[in-house]
Design a protein around this motif. Structure first.
Motif, PDB file in Angstrom:
ATOM      1  N   ALA A 123       0.828  -1.205   0.000  1.00  0.00           N
ATOM      2  CA  ALA A 123       0.000   0.000   0.000  1.00  0.00           C
ATOM      3  C   ALA A 123       0.863   1.256   0.000  1.00  0.00           C
ATOM      4  CB  ALA A 123      -0.933  -0.009   1.213  1.00  0.00           C
ATOM      5  N   GLN A 124       1.986   1.216   0.691  1.00  0.00           N
ATOM      6  CA  GLN A 124       2.896   2.350   0.739  1.00  0.00           C
ATOM      7  C   GLN A 124       3.653   2.523  -0.575  1.00  0.00           C
ATOM      8  OE1 GLN A 124       3.607   4.850   2.598  1.00  0.00           O
ATOM      9  NE2 GLN A 124       5.570   5.482   1.717  1.00  0.00           N
ATOM     10  N   LEU A 125       4.156   1.420  -1.134  1.00  0.00           N
ATOM     11  CA  LEU A 125       5.042   1.483  -2.302  1.00  0.00           C
ATOM     12  C   LEU A 125       4.286   1.578  -3.622  1.00  0.00           C
ATOM     13  CD1 LEU A 125       7.563  -1.264  -1.152  1.00  0.00           C
ATOM     14  CD2 LEU A 125       8.110   1.162  -1.450  1.00  0.00           C
ATOM     15  N   GLN A 126       3.028   1.095  -3.653  1.00  0.00           N
ATOM     16  CA  GLN A 126       2.270   1.038  -4.908  1.00  0.00           C
ATOM     17  C   GLN A 126       3.142   0.469  -6.031  1.00  0.00           C
ATOM     18  OE1 GLN A 126      -1.215   1.943  -5.376  1.00  0.00           O
ATOM     19  NE2 GLN A 126      -0.939   1.575  -3.181  1.00  0.00           N
ATOM     20  N   PRO A 127       3.643  -0.756  -5.852  1.00  0.00           N
ATOM     21  CA  PRO A 127       4.620  -1.295  -6.792  1.00  0.00           C
ATOM     22  C   PRO A 127       4.008  -1.629  -8.148  1.00  0.00           C
ATOM     23  CG  PRO A 127       3.954  -2.982  -5.248  1.00  0.00           C
ATOM     24  CD  PRO A 127       3.324  -1.707  -4.772  1.00  0.00           C
ATOM     25  N   ALA A 128       4.856  -1.567  -9.178  1.00  0.00           N
ATOM     26  CA  ALA A 128       4.424  -2.001 -10.504  1.00  0.00           C
ATOM     27  C   ALA A 128       4.137  -3.492 -10.507  1.00  0.00           C
ATOM     28  CB  ALA A 128       5.513  -1.672 -11.527  1.00  0.00           C
ATOM     29  N   ALA A 129       4.857  -4.245  -9.663  1.00  0.00           N
ATOM     30  CA  ALA A 129       4.651  -5.687  -9.514  1.00  0.00           C
ATOM     31  C   ALA A 129       5.387  -6.128  -8.261  1.00  0.00           C
ATOM     32  CB  ALA A 129       5.167  -6.453 -10.723  1.00  0.00           C
ATOM     33  N   VAL A 130       4.934  -7.247  -7.692  1.00  0.00           N
ATOM     34  CA  VAL A 130       5.671  -7.916  -6.622  1.00  0.00           C
ATOM     35  C   VAL A 130       6.112  -9.261  -7.181  1.00  0.00           C
ATOM     36  CG1 VAL A 130       5.587  -8.908  -4.318  1.00  0.00           C
ATOM     37  CG2 VAL A 130       4.437  -6.731  -4.776  1.00  0.00           C
ATOM     38  N   VAL A 131       7.410  -9.445  -7.263  1.00  0.00           N
ATOM     39  CA  VAL A 131       7.984 -10.613  -7.927  1.00  0.00           C
ATOM     40  C   VAL A 131       8.674 -11.484  -6.885  1.00  0.00           C
ATOM     41  CG1 VAL A 131       9.578 -11.417  -9.695  1.00  0.00           C
ATOM     42  CG2 VAL A 131       8.327  -9.262 -10.024  1.00  0.00           C
ATOM     43  N   GLY A 132       8.156 -12.673  -6.674  1.00  0.00           N
ATOM     44  CA  GLY A 132       8.773 -13.582  -5.730  1.00  0.00           C
ATOM     45  C   GLY A 132      10.079 -14.122  -6.273  1.00  0.00           C
ATOM     46  N   VAL A 133      11.110 -14.086  -5.448  1.00  0.00           N
ATOM     47  CA  VAL A 133      12.382 -14.710  -5.803  1.00  0.00           C
ATOM     48  C   VAL A 133      12.269 -16.161  -5.336  1.00  0.00           C
ATOM     49  CG1 VAL A 133      14.896 -14.623  -5.596  1.00  0.00           C
ATOM     50  CG2 VAL A 133      13.553 -12.501  -5.492  1.00  0.00           C
ATOM     51  N   GLY A 134      11.783 -16.998  -6.227  1.00  0.00           N
ATOM     52  CA  GLY A 134      11.459 -18.375  -5.878  1.00  0.00           C
ATOM     53  C   GLY A 134       9.964 -18.552  -5.686  1.00  0.00           C
ATOM     54  N   ARG A 135       9.515 -19.789  -5.780  1.00  0.00           N
ATOM     55  CA  ARG A 135       8.085 -20.090  -5.774  1.00  0.00           C
ATOM     56  C   ARG A 135       7.423 -19.798  -4.436  1.00  0.00           C
ATOM     57  NH1 ARG A 135       4.318 -19.205  -8.568  1.00  0.00           N
ATOM     58  NH2 ARG A 135       5.702 -19.799 -10.299  1.00  0.00           N
ATOM     59  N   PHE A 136       8.097 -20.092  -3.317  1.00  0.00           N
ATOM     60  CA  PHE A 136       7.480 -19.837  -2.024  1.00  0.00           C
ATOM     61  C   PHE A 136       7.089 -18.370  -1.886  1.00  0.00           C
ATOM     62  CE2 PHE A 136       7.870 -18.189   2.287  1.00  0.00           C
ATOM     63  CZ  PHE A 136       6.984 -18.986   2.985  1.00  0.00           C
ATOM     64  N   ALA A 137       8.031 -17.473  -2.139  1.00  0.00           N
ATOM     65  CA  ALA A 137       7.757 -16.042  -1.987  1.00  0.00           C
ATOM     66  C   ALA A 137       6.677 -15.588  -2.962  1.00  0.00           C
ATOM     67  CB  ALA A 137       9.034 -15.237  -2.184  1.00  0.00           C
ATOM     68  N   ALA A 138       6.708 -16.123  -4.183  1.00  0.00           N
ATOM     69  CA  ALA A 138       5.683 -15.752  -5.161  1.00  0.00           C
ATOM     70  C   ALA A 138       4.294 -16.188  -4.697  1.00  0.00           C
ATOM     71  CB  ALA A 138       6.012 -16.376  -6.515  1.00  0.00           C
ATOM     72  N   ASP A 139       4.186 -17.396  -4.160  1.00  0.00           N
ATOM     73  CA  ASP A 139       2.892 -17.884  -3.679  1.00  0.00           C
ATOM     74  C   ASP A 139       2.396 -17.080  -2.491  1.00  0.00           C
ATOM     75  OD1 ASP A 139       2.890 -19.791  -5.657  1.00  0.00           O
ATOM     76  OD2 ASP A 139       3.484 -21.448  -4.342  1.00  0.00           O
ATOM     77  N   ARG A 140       3.307 -16.737  -1.569  1.00  0.00           N
ATOM     78  CA  ARG A 140       2.901 -15.946  -0.404  1.00  0.00           C
ATOM     79  C   ARG A 140       2.463 -14.544  -0.833  1.00  0.00           C
ATOM     80  NH1 ARG A 140       0.476 -18.490   2.354  1.00  0.00           N
ATOM     81  NH2 ARG A 140       0.188 -16.527   3.491  1.00  0.00           N
ATOM     82  N   ALA A 141       3.161 -13.957  -1.792  1.00  0.00           N
ATOM     83  CA  ALA A 141       2.770 -12.631  -2.275  1.00  0.00           C
ATOM     84  C   ALA A 141       1.382 -12.680  -2.908  1.00  0.00           C
ATOM     85  CB  ALA A 141       3.795 -12.109  -3.274  1.00  0.00           C
ATOM     86  N   ALA A 142       1.140 -13.702  -3.734  1.00  0.00           N
ATOM     87  CA  ALA A 142      -0.170 -13.821  -4.385  1.00  0.00           C
ATOM     88  C   ALA A 142      -1.278 -13.965  -3.352  1.00  0.00           C
ATOM     89  CB  ALA A 142      -0.165 -15.015  -5.339  1.00  0.00           C
ATOM     90  N   ALA A 143      -1.021 -14.730  -2.281  1.00  0.00           N
ATOM     91  CA  ALA A 143      -2.034 -14.914  -1.242  1.00  0.00           C
ATOM     92  C   ALA A 143      -2.235 -13.638  -0.421  1.00  0.00           C
ATOM     93  CB  ALA A 143      -1.628 -16.069  -0.318  1.00  0.00           C
ATOM     94  N   ALA A 144      -1.141 -12.974  -0.089  1.00  0.00           N
ATOM     95  CA  ALA A 144      -1.239 -11.791   0.778  1.00  0.00           C
ATOM     96  C   ALA A 144      -1.867 -10.601   0.075  1.00  0.00           C
ATOM     97  CB  ALA A 144       0.152 -11.410   1.289  1.00  0.00           C
TER      98      ALA A 144
END
Length: 257
Positions: free
Chosen positions: A182-203
């Motif tokens: 919410a603070q960064l308003q990122p263009a994308a959140v890219v997980g470095v590896g599948r775990f981080a990507a899955d957690r980002a998608a869920a969060a």
């Protein structure tokens, strides 16, 4: 009250996460828990102050600190030489309250290399040359700030925790990631590896922020040992994350796996 600087909101989020996860408890086989946001807070705060401002960048999201990276420096993927010499960051690093004898925290005196961090930040340096040019386009964060060690000193990743421990930990980390997004308003959140990507998608459900995944640079990943930089640049472009055309390009000898 003093006016907030460009990284102050992220600093508040990190401080809150630091305190929330410090109250959690973890059972066998976890024997030691390191919280770099406590003992390396000085360096982590400086990292956010210097590079955390701005919006609209892509966020590269790691899983949790490595024992020779963020566990030593307080910076995500924070291989000592890259943090000190390329980012120009130093600061106070103390010690965890309970420290495994095989995994001491030596801060900037640590001579072990964090291979994943060396690869990620090495790519950033070769591609963008200066830290300022890299951080104009990207910010690197970690989903979970804690290091988990078994009695033998073996690193235990968050996905291997007991179900109840994961629920409590992930609730804290999801909340912090949503606040950061919410603070960064990122263009994308890219997980470095599948775990981080899955957690980002869920969060980030409902926030309409694109999420993606790049190959983790761990040497334990056979693909990462065969042209990791070329693979990651291709993956970023496929997500629509442009790399500057006038920047230094990867050596033509690199090959996609």
């Amino acid at each position: 009250m003093a006016a907030e600087g460009p990284g102050d909101s992220l600093i508040t989020i990190a401080r809150d996460l630091r305190d929330e996860v410090a109250r959690l408890r973890f059972g066998h086989p976890v024997a030691y828990v390191y919280n770099p946001l406590e003992y390396a807070w000085d360096v982590h705060r400086r990292y956010l102050e210097r590079f955390g401002g701005g919006s609209g960048r892509a966020v590269l999201l790691g899983m949790n600190p490595g024992p020779f990276g963020m566990a030593q420096t307080g910076v995500p993927f924070g291989e000592v030489g890259m943090v000190r010499d390329w980012m120009g960051l130093q600061g106070i690093v103390t010690r965890p309250a309970r420290e495994h004898p095989k995994r001491p925290v030596l801060g900037f005196d640590c001579h072990r290399s964090e291979v994943s961090g060396g690869r990620l930040w090495g790519w950033a340096r070769r591609r963008f040359r200066t830290a300022e040019r890299f951080f104009a386009r990207f910010l690197v964060l970690n989903y979970c700030p804690l290091v988990f060690l078994e009695e033998t000193g073996r690193n235990r990743t968050p996905d291997k925790l007991a179900a109840g421990e994961k629920r409590a930990l992930f609730a804290c980390c999801d909340r912090a990631l949503r606040r950061a997004a919410a603070q960064l308003q990122p263009a994308a959140v890219v997980g470095v590896g599948r775990f981080a990507a899955d957690r980002a998608a869920a969060a980030l459900v409902g926030m309409q922020i694109p999420a993606g995944c790049i190959l983790h640079p761990s040497p334990a990943n056979p693909q990462a040992n065969r042209g990791w930089e070329a693979i990651v640049e291709r993956q970023l472009r496929e997500m629509g994350i442009a790399l500057a055309a006038d920047e230094h390009r990867i050596d033509s000898s690199s090959r996609l796996a």
